[in-house]
Scaffold this motif. Structure first.
Motif, PDB file in Angstrom:
ATOM      1  N   LYS A  64       0.840  -1.194   0.140  1.00 51.37           N
ATOM      2  CA  LYS A  64       0.000   0.018  -0.018  1.00 51.37           C
ATOM      3  C   LYS A  64       0.874   0.982  -0.062  1.00 51.37           C
ATOM      4  O   LYS A  64       1.720   1.297   0.654  1.00 51.37           O
ATOM      5  CB  LYS A  64      -1.036  -0.068   1.197  1.00 51.37           C
ATOM      6  N   CYS A  65       0.508   2.129  -0.721  1.00 54.44           N
ATOM      7  CA  CYS A  65       1.345   3.634  -0.522  1.00 54.44           C
ATOM      8  C   CYS A  65       0.831   4.264   0.390  1.00 54.44           C
ATOM      9  O   CYS A  65      -0.081   4.381   0.942  1.00 54.44           O
ATOM     10  CB  CYS A  65       0.983   4.426  -2.057  1.00 54.44           C
ATOM     11  N   SER A  66       2.087   4.929   1.188  1.00 51.52           N
ATOM     12  CA  SER A  66       1.940   5.558   2.364  1.00 51.52           C
ATOM     13  C   SER A  66       1.261   7.026   2.207  1.00 51.52           C
ATOM     14  O   SER A  66       0.865   7.747   3.129  1.00 51.52           O
ATOM     15  CB  SER A  66       2.976   5.533   3.167  1.00 51.52           C
TER      16      SER A  66
ATOM     17  N   LEU B 225       9.322   3.174  -3.894  1.00 51.08           N
ATOM     18  CA  LEU B 225       9.120   4.105  -4.687  1.00 51.08           C
ATOM     19  C   LEU B 225       7.804   4.193  -5.575  1.00 51.08           C
ATOM     20  O   LEU B 225       7.778   3.186  -6.482  1.00 51.08           O
ATOM     21  CB  LEU B 225      10.231   4.552  -5.690  1.00 51.08           C
ATOM     22  N   CYS B 226       6.946   5.071  -5.339  1.00 54.44           N
ATOM     23  CA  CYS B 226       5.513   4.734  -5.885  1.00 54.44           C
ATOM     24  C   CYS B 226       5.765   5.162  -7.485  1.00 54.44           C
ATOM     25  O   CYS B 226       6.112   6.266  -7.630  1.00 54.44           O
ATOM     26  CB  CYS B 226       4.572   5.483  -5.134  1.00 54.44           C
ATOM     27  N   HIS B 227       4.929   4.513  -8.332  1.00 54.71           N
ATOM     28  CA  HIS B 227       4.925   4.676  -9.878  1.00 54.71           C
ATOM     29  C   HIS B 227       4.307   5.928  -9.910  1.00 54.71           C
ATOM     30  O   HIS B 227       4.165   6.678 -10.854  1.00 54.71           O
ATOM     31  CB  HIS B 227       4.532   3.471 -10.474  1.00 54.71           C
ATOM     32  N   TYR B 228       3.286   6.168  -9.158  1.00 51.18           N
ATOM     33  CA  TYR B 228       2.059   7.004  -9.356  1.00 51.18           C
ATOM     34  C   TYR B 228       2.313   8.160  -9.029  1.00 51.18           C
ATOM     35  O   TYR B 228       2.386   9.462  -9.477  1.00 51.18           O
ATOM     36  CB  TYR B 228       0.727   6.507  -8.911  1.00 51.18           C
ATOM     37  N   CYS B 229       2.554   8.431  -7.478  1.00 50.13           N
ATOM     38  CA  CYS B 229       2.774   9.581  -6.813  1.00 50.13           C
ATOM     39  C   CYS B 229       4.162  10.115  -6.431  1.00 50.13           C
ATOM     40  O   CYS B 229       4.599  11.193  -6.229  1.00 50.13           O
ATOM     41  CB  CYS B 229       1.948   9.603  -5.611  1.00 50.13           C
ATOM     42  N   GLU B 230       5.238   9.203  -6.917  1.00 48.79           N
ATOM     43  CA  GLU B 230       6.596   9.156  -6.658  1.00 48.79           C
ATOM     44  C   GLU B 230       6.966   9.578  -5.119  1.00 48.79           C
ATOM     45  O   GLU B 230       8.014  10.104  -4.948  1.00 48.79           O
ATOM     46  CB  GLU B 230       7.014  10.304  -7.832  1.00 48.79           C
TER      47      GLU B 230
ATOM     48  N   MET C  69      -2.919  10.853  -0.428  1.00 51.78           N
ATOM     49  CA  MET C  69      -3.270  11.484  -1.524  1.00 51.78           C
ATOM     50  C   MET C  69      -2.961  10.918  -2.802  1.00 51.78           C
ATOM     51  O   MET C  69      -3.714  11.261  -3.861  1.00 51.78           O
ATOM     52  CB  MET C  69      -2.761  12.942  -1.626  1.00 51.78           C
ATOM     53  N   CYS C  70      -2.372   9.549  -2.669  1.00 51.28           N
ATOM     54  CA  CYS C  70      -2.072   8.766  -3.836  1.00 51.28           C
ATOM     55  C   CYS C  70      -3.372   8.326  -4.534  1.00 51.28           C
ATOM     56  O   CYS C  70      -3.981   7.804  -3.784  1.00 51.28           O
ATOM     57  CB  CYS C  70      -1.144   7.517  -3.322  1.00 51.28           C
ATOM     58  N   VAL C  71      -3.319   8.365  -5.646  1.00 51.75           N
ATOM     59  CA  VAL C  71      -4.228   7.864  -6.389  1.00 51.75           C
ATOM     60  C   VAL C  71      -4.975   6.417  -6.247  1.00 51.75           C
ATOM     61  O   VAL C  71      -5.962   5.882  -6.118  1.00 51.75           O
ATOM     62  CB  VAL C  71      -4.462   7.960  -8.221  1.00 51.75           C
ATOM     63  N   THR C  72      -3.778   5.702  -5.776  1.00 50.47           N
ATOM     64  CA  THR C  72      -3.944   4.016  -5.480  1.00 50.47           C
ATOM     65  C   THR C  72      -4.685   4.169  -4.093  1.00 50.47           C
ATOM     66  O   THR C  72      -5.281   2.809  -4.150  1.00 50.47           O
ATOM     67  CB  THR C  72      -2.581   3.408  -5.191  1.00 50.47           C
ATOM     68  N   ASN C  73      -4.882   4.966  -3.301  1.00 43.89           N
ATOM     69  CA  ASN C  73      -5.746   4.737  -2.155  1.00 43.89           C
ATOM     70  C   ASN C  73      -7.290   5.423  -2.373  1.00 43.89           C
ATOM     71  O   ASN C  73      -7.986   5.572  -1.252  1.00 43.89           O
ATOM     72  CB  ASN C  73      -5.090   5.719  -0.996  1.00 43.89           C
TER      73      ASN C  73
HETATM   74 ZN    ZN Z   1       1.540   6.633  -4.196  1.00 41.85          ZN
END
Ligand code: ZN
Ligand code: CTP
Length: 154
Positions: A109-111, A138-143, A114-118
Motif C-alpha cells: 500500500k502507498c503511504s 518508490l510509488c510509480h503514481y505519486c513518486e 493523497m495517492c491515486v491508488t488509495n
Molecule cells: Zn503513491
C-alpha cells in the motif's frame, strides 16, 4: 536437580518448501502474501521459535508445493534474510536466498494518503530502492517513498 526441557518440534516434511529464518513479526504477513490461507496443501506455521542466530524466528512449511523465484520475491520486503529450503524425499536438495525484485506490484500500500491508488481501484506499483541498507518503495503514481511495507489485503 533434574531439569525439564520442553522442545517444540515441527515435523519434517517429505516434499515441499520450508521457509526458515523469517522474523517472527512477519510470519503471518508472509502467509498472507503467499496466499497460504487458501492453500490446499498441508501448511505448518511456527512463530517465536528459538533460533541460535536470530533469537526468535518464524518458519513456514508447505508440503508438496514449490515456488517460482518471482513468487518468493514478494516476501523480500518482509523476510529479506529468509532461507528457502527445497525438500525432496525428506532431504534439503536446495537452499535459496530471497532476491529483492525491482518492482513490487499489487501487494503493498502507498503511504501517501493523497495517492491515486488509495482512492481508485488502481493496482499499486513501486520500484524498490535501497537506502541506508533499508528497502524502500518508490510509488510509480505519486513518486513518494514508502518506508514501511504495508501489505494490501486481498
Ligand atoms: Zn503513491
Ligand atoms: N526440514 C523439514 N523437513 C525436512 C528437512 C528439513 O522441515 N525433511 C526443515 C528443517 O526443520 C529446517 C529447514 O528445513 O528448519 C532446513 O533444514 P536443514 O538445512 O537441515 O537445517 P539447518 O542446517 O539448521 O538450516 P540452516 O543452516 O539454513 O539454518
Amino acid at each position: 536437580m533434574s531439569e525439564k526441557t520442553t522442545q517444540l518440534k515441527v515435523s519434517a516434511i517429505r516434499n515441499g518448501t520450508v521457509l526458515d529464518h523469517i522474523p517472527s513479526r512477519s510470519v503471518f504477513a508472509v502467509v498472507d502474501i503467499l496466499d497460504l490461507s487458501r492453500s490446499e496443501n498441508p501448511v505448518t506455521i511456527g512463530s517465536n521459535l528459538e533460533s541460535r542466530t536470530l533469537g526468535h524466528k518464524g518458519i513456514i512449511k508447505i508440503a508438496d508445493r514449490f515456488f517460482e523465484d518471482s513468487e518468493l520475491g514478494r516476501i523480500a520486503l518482509l523476510a529479506p534474510d529468509a532461507t528457502v529450503n527445497v525438500i525432496r524425499d525428506y532431504e534439503v536438495v536446495e537452499k535459496k536466498k530471497i532476491t529483492l525484485p525491482e518492482t513490487v506490484v499489487g501487494i503493498a500500500k502507498c503511504s501517501n494518503p493523497m495517492c491515486v491508488t488509495n482512492h481508485q481501484r488502481v493496482t499499486t506499483r513501486f520500484s524498490t530502492i535501497i537506502e541506508a541498507k533499508k528497502v524502500k518503495l518508490l510509488c510509480h503514481y505519486c513518486e513518494k517513498t514508502t518506508e514501511e511495507f504495508i501489505p494490501l489485503r486481498h
